[in-house]
Design an enzyme around this catalytic site. Structure first.
Site, PDB file in Angstrom:
ATOM      1  CD  GLU A 383      -2.587   1.570   0.086  1.00 50.04           C
ATOM      2  OE1 GLU A 383      -3.472   0.787  -0.242  1.00 50.04           O
ATOM      3  OE2 GLU A 383      -2.304   2.595  -0.590  1.00 50.04           O
ATOM      4  CD  GLU A 486     -12.226  -1.093  -1.302  1.00 52.18           C
ATOM      5  OE1 GLU A 486     -11.285  -1.733  -0.814  1.00 52.18           O
ATOM      6  OE2 GLU A 486     -12.066  -0.070  -1.991  1.00 52.18           O
TER       7      GLU A 486
HETATM    8  C1  NOJ Z   1      -7.914  -0.160  -0.835  1.00 56.39           C
HETATM    9  C2  NOJ Z   1      -7.946  -1.516  -1.431  1.00 56.39           C
HETATM   10  O1  NOJ Z   1      -8.909  -1.572  -2.458  1.00 56.39           O
HETATM   11  C3  NOJ Z   1      -8.256  -2.485  -0.341  1.00 56.39           C
HETATM   12  O2  NOJ Z   1      -8.431  -3.783  -0.880  1.00 56.39           O
HETATM   13  C4  NOJ Z   1      -7.174  -2.438   0.686  1.00 56.39           C
HETATM   14  O3  NOJ Z   1      -7.512  -3.290   1.748  1.00 56.39           O
HETATM   15  C5  NOJ Z   1      -6.984  -1.025   1.222  1.00 56.39           C
HETATM   16  N1  NOJ Z   1      -6.864  -0.107   0.155  1.00 56.39           N
HETATM   17  C6  NOJ Z   1      -5.750  -0.910   2.094  1.00 56.39           C
HETATM   18  O4  NOJ Z   1      -4.601  -1.055   1.306  1.00 56.39           O
HETATM   19 CA    CA Z   2     -10.143   0.462  -3.381  1.00 52.58          CA
END
Ligand code: NOJ
Ligand code: CA
Length: 679
Positions: A383, A486
């Site tokens: 990330e 999400e």
């Molecule tokens: C956004 C991503 O789409 C998600 O899958 C991830 O858990 C978070 N960022 C944290 O990196």
């Molecule tokens: Ca995302």
């Protein structure tokens, strides 16, 4: 008539350039239905138009560029020459929704030069397939145009604004990147739209506008400047220039997929066909597969990425996920939040991230050793919070580390508002770029090459849009680039029933998506944020939303409580020999069948929006000489996403290619079917 292929084409061409406005050349798809004409208008503006089965679908749209320091390529051109070519090849995908792809097209190249002798020239290469067409600019070296800064690309995609057409689109250049709910509107409601943008004409013909092979260039959004005139608006650099390049250069292909109905759009291979073949050589190390991960627990606030008592990515928790993956046959375990940087407000503090330093309660070596023993691989995570000034200098070492412990797949992330990718410029100053500008496009290519050197494959979140580069870089497995699962954990609003019925006809036309399906505890969290599907519909996503990596996104304990539904998730493959769209209307319903790679079994996924409906599907895609047992996971009699989302019926029955399946889909329901060959 086709001047360019006529034996006397040179004569005709000579005649036509002498008469302003009269010059035109054309090219048809191999099946003759799509017809693209290129011409120069009376002021020397290059244009193109398209028709389908005799119906004009796109009136003449202009072509050209503006540059920062040189005279524009806009008007005053004449045609210097044309050339035609045809191809009919079949090529093989290392992994994909189909193993073999037929590339059958006719090509027309038109060479333009200044009508008054000034040194300006470029070519337009047009390729017309049965499923659409693409064209790109090829700008050769020429005096005065060595280094060029493109300040505008003048390509227009034109539609008749009077037609009552319907468009499915998300807004372009807005803060949330590609993560918007799709709008369903008339053309007049569109200002700036990302591609793919899909349009249904009143005749039922469907078009989808996009691009292929976005390399060393900026992405574009469709900018409706005048009614029906959608101009390419290239994403700018932080200094306002759109593309920094030098001659010779080629643009990405500007693409228009064309189909007689919505379902036919889904079988299109245009985008892949317009990409360059694999540049990585042997890619047997690229491994499609299903995975579980330390992920949903964070999105549902049962664990944290940050350190502390709720830290998700601990050695102990990772071992439990590895045990679960090994027991149920999953190839990978994703772990998010193991490396330093997640404490505090990481969204705005990407500089904190250390890609090779674990939190004290996570032992990378121990968990990867344990995974190896169990026949499972850890999936890495980078990330970046879009701070590439911080990430790029660490990137090579971070991939080295993963390589050294046997990690073969890394999920990357660029969480930040659109336009807030941070980099350090040549003067040492921090500047802000877009997720789909030329800088970021090139970042992704650099990253793919670094990863490939170490036999690592990539799954990008908050990506640039997909333009089919998986063909050239088969280690680019998947990406996000739309609202995924999400949003059901925390989105406002969560994904409505229709969302996954729009995706196949829009976002998915560009390539695989890591939607992360498979939530089986559909309503466990609160009233608002829940999965607005029935269980059968959630299962069908594994077939409908193609990706070579698919997550079983829910918590292990939820799968253990739902063994019946979990069985389908365990059985469904992620790699296919063939895919066939059986039925569909954008945003209403869709049914897709896919044949498992290297096996005689088929899988079928069907789903609907909030409207219950009955689908009658012919099984004539099956092999007529084979007998099958269909294992059907369907909505039960009381199923309804709102009131009885868990009403799932699993039944088995023999089927053959001569059979027809009647599927009753509940409100936001679906069906997931494994069609197992028995002999
Ligand atoms: C956004 C991503 O789409 C998600 O899958 C991830 O858990 C978070 N960022 C944290 O990196
Ligand atoms: Ca995302």
């Amino acid at each position: 008539m086709n001047y360019a292929s006529h034996p006397l084409s040179w004569l005709l061409a000579l005649w036509s350039v002498a008469v302003p406005g009269a010059w035109a050349a054309d090219v048809r798809s191999p099946d003759g239905r799509i017809h693209v004409t290129v011409n120069v208008d009376a002021s020397g503006i290059p244009e193109y138009s398209a028709s389908y089965q005799g119906e004009e679908i796109m009136p003449a749209g202009k072509l050209g560029f503006r540059f920062e320091a040189q005279p524009a390529f806009d008007a005053g051109f004449r045609v210097a020459g044309t050339a035609t070519a045809s191809r009919d090849d079949t090529w093989e995908q290392p992994w994909g929704e189909r193993r073999f792809v037929r590339d059958r097209h006719n090509e027309l190249r038109v060479d333009f030069e200044s009508a008054n002798g000034a040194p300006r020239k470029f070519s337009l290469r047009v390729r017309v397939f049965d499923d659409g067409f693409g064209f790109r600019y090829e700008v050769p070296e020429q005096p005065g145009y060595r280094a060029v800064n493109i300040t505008d690309e003048l390509t227009e995609f034109r539609l008749d604004p009077e037609l009552p057409a319907t468009a499915w689109w998300i807004p372009g250049r807005r803060y949330n990147r590609y993560e918007y709910l799709y709008n369903t509107t008339g053309l007049d409601a569109i200002h700036m739209a990302h591609t793919p943008m899909t349009v249904r004409l009143p005749s039922g013909v469907h078009l989808s506008f996009h691009e292929a092979a976005l390399v060393d260039y900026a992405a574009y959004v469709l900018d409706q400047r005048r009614d029906g005139v959608f101009k390419t608006n290239l994403t700018p650099w932080s200094d306002g220039v759109r593309v920094k390049t030098q001659t010779p250069f080629k643009t990405p292909w500007r693409t228009v997929q064309v189909a007689p109905n919505a379902a036919k759009l889904l079988d299109s291979t245009l985008i892949l066909n317009l990409n360059e073949p694999n540049k990585l050589g042997d890619v047997s190390w690229v491994e499609p597969g299903k995975y579980v991960g330390i992920w949903w627990a964070m999105h549902t606030k049962q664990a944290t990425w940050a350190s502390g008592p709720q830290h998700g990515a601990t050695t102990a928790a990772t071992r439990r996920y590895i045990d679960f993956a090994a027991k149920h046959g999953f190839a990978g375990v994703l772990v998010e939040g193991w490396n330093l940087g997640w404490d505090g407000d990481w969204f705005f503090n990407g500089k904190q991230f250390r890609f090779s330093e674990p939190y004290p309660d996570f032992d990378l070596k121990a968990v990867t050793d344990y995974a190896r023993k169990k026949g499972v691989r850890l999936i890495g995570h980078h990330e970046t919070a879009a701070d590439l000034g911080n990430y790029e200098p660490q990137m090579a070492a971070a991939f080295d580390l993963y390589e050294s412990v046997g990690v073969r797949q890394v999920k990357t992330g660029y969480v930040a508002d659109a336009g807030d990718i941070r980099r350090i410029d040549a003067n040492g100053v921090e500047v802000h770029e877009w997720h789909d500008g030329q800088f970021t496009v090139n970042h992704h290519e650099r990253l793919l090459r670094e990863a490939a050197k170490r036999k690592i494959s990539i799954n990008t979140h908050e990506p640039v849009k997909d333009t089919g580069l998986r063909r050239t870089y088969p280690n680019w497995l998947s990406r996000e680039g739309a609202r995924g699962q999400e949003y059901n954990a925390w989105g406002t609003p969560p994904n409505p029933p229709e969302h996954v019925v729009v995706l196949p006809f829009t976002r998915m036309l560009s390539g695989p998506m890591d939607y992360t399906p498979g939530i089986v505890a559909l309503d466990g969290y609160d009233d608002e944020n829940r999965v607005r599907h029935t269980l059968a519909k959630e299962l069908s996503l594994y077939v409908v939303l193609y990706s070579p990596v698919q997550m079983a996104a829910d918590l292990p304990e939820n799968y253990e409580r739902n063994p019946q539904a979990f069985q389908f998730i365990k059985d469904v493959p992620v790699d296919w020999d063939e895919s066939v769209a059986l039925a569909g209307e954008v945003g209403d319903y869709v049914a897709i069948a896919r044949k498992q790679r290297g096996a005689p079994h088929w899988f079928l996924g069907a789903l609907t929006d909030e409207q219950p409906r009955q689908l009658t599907l012919k099984l004539d895609f099956l092999d007529p000489r084979t007998r099958y047992v269909a294992e059907i996971y369907r909505d039960g009699p009381r199923a309804d996403w709102r009131t009885h989302p868990y009403d799932l019926v699993v039944e088995r029955r023999p089927v053959t290619a001569a059979d027809t399946l009647e599927l009753k889909l509940a409100s936001s329901g679906g069906a997931a079917i494994r069609i197992r060959a028995t002999r």
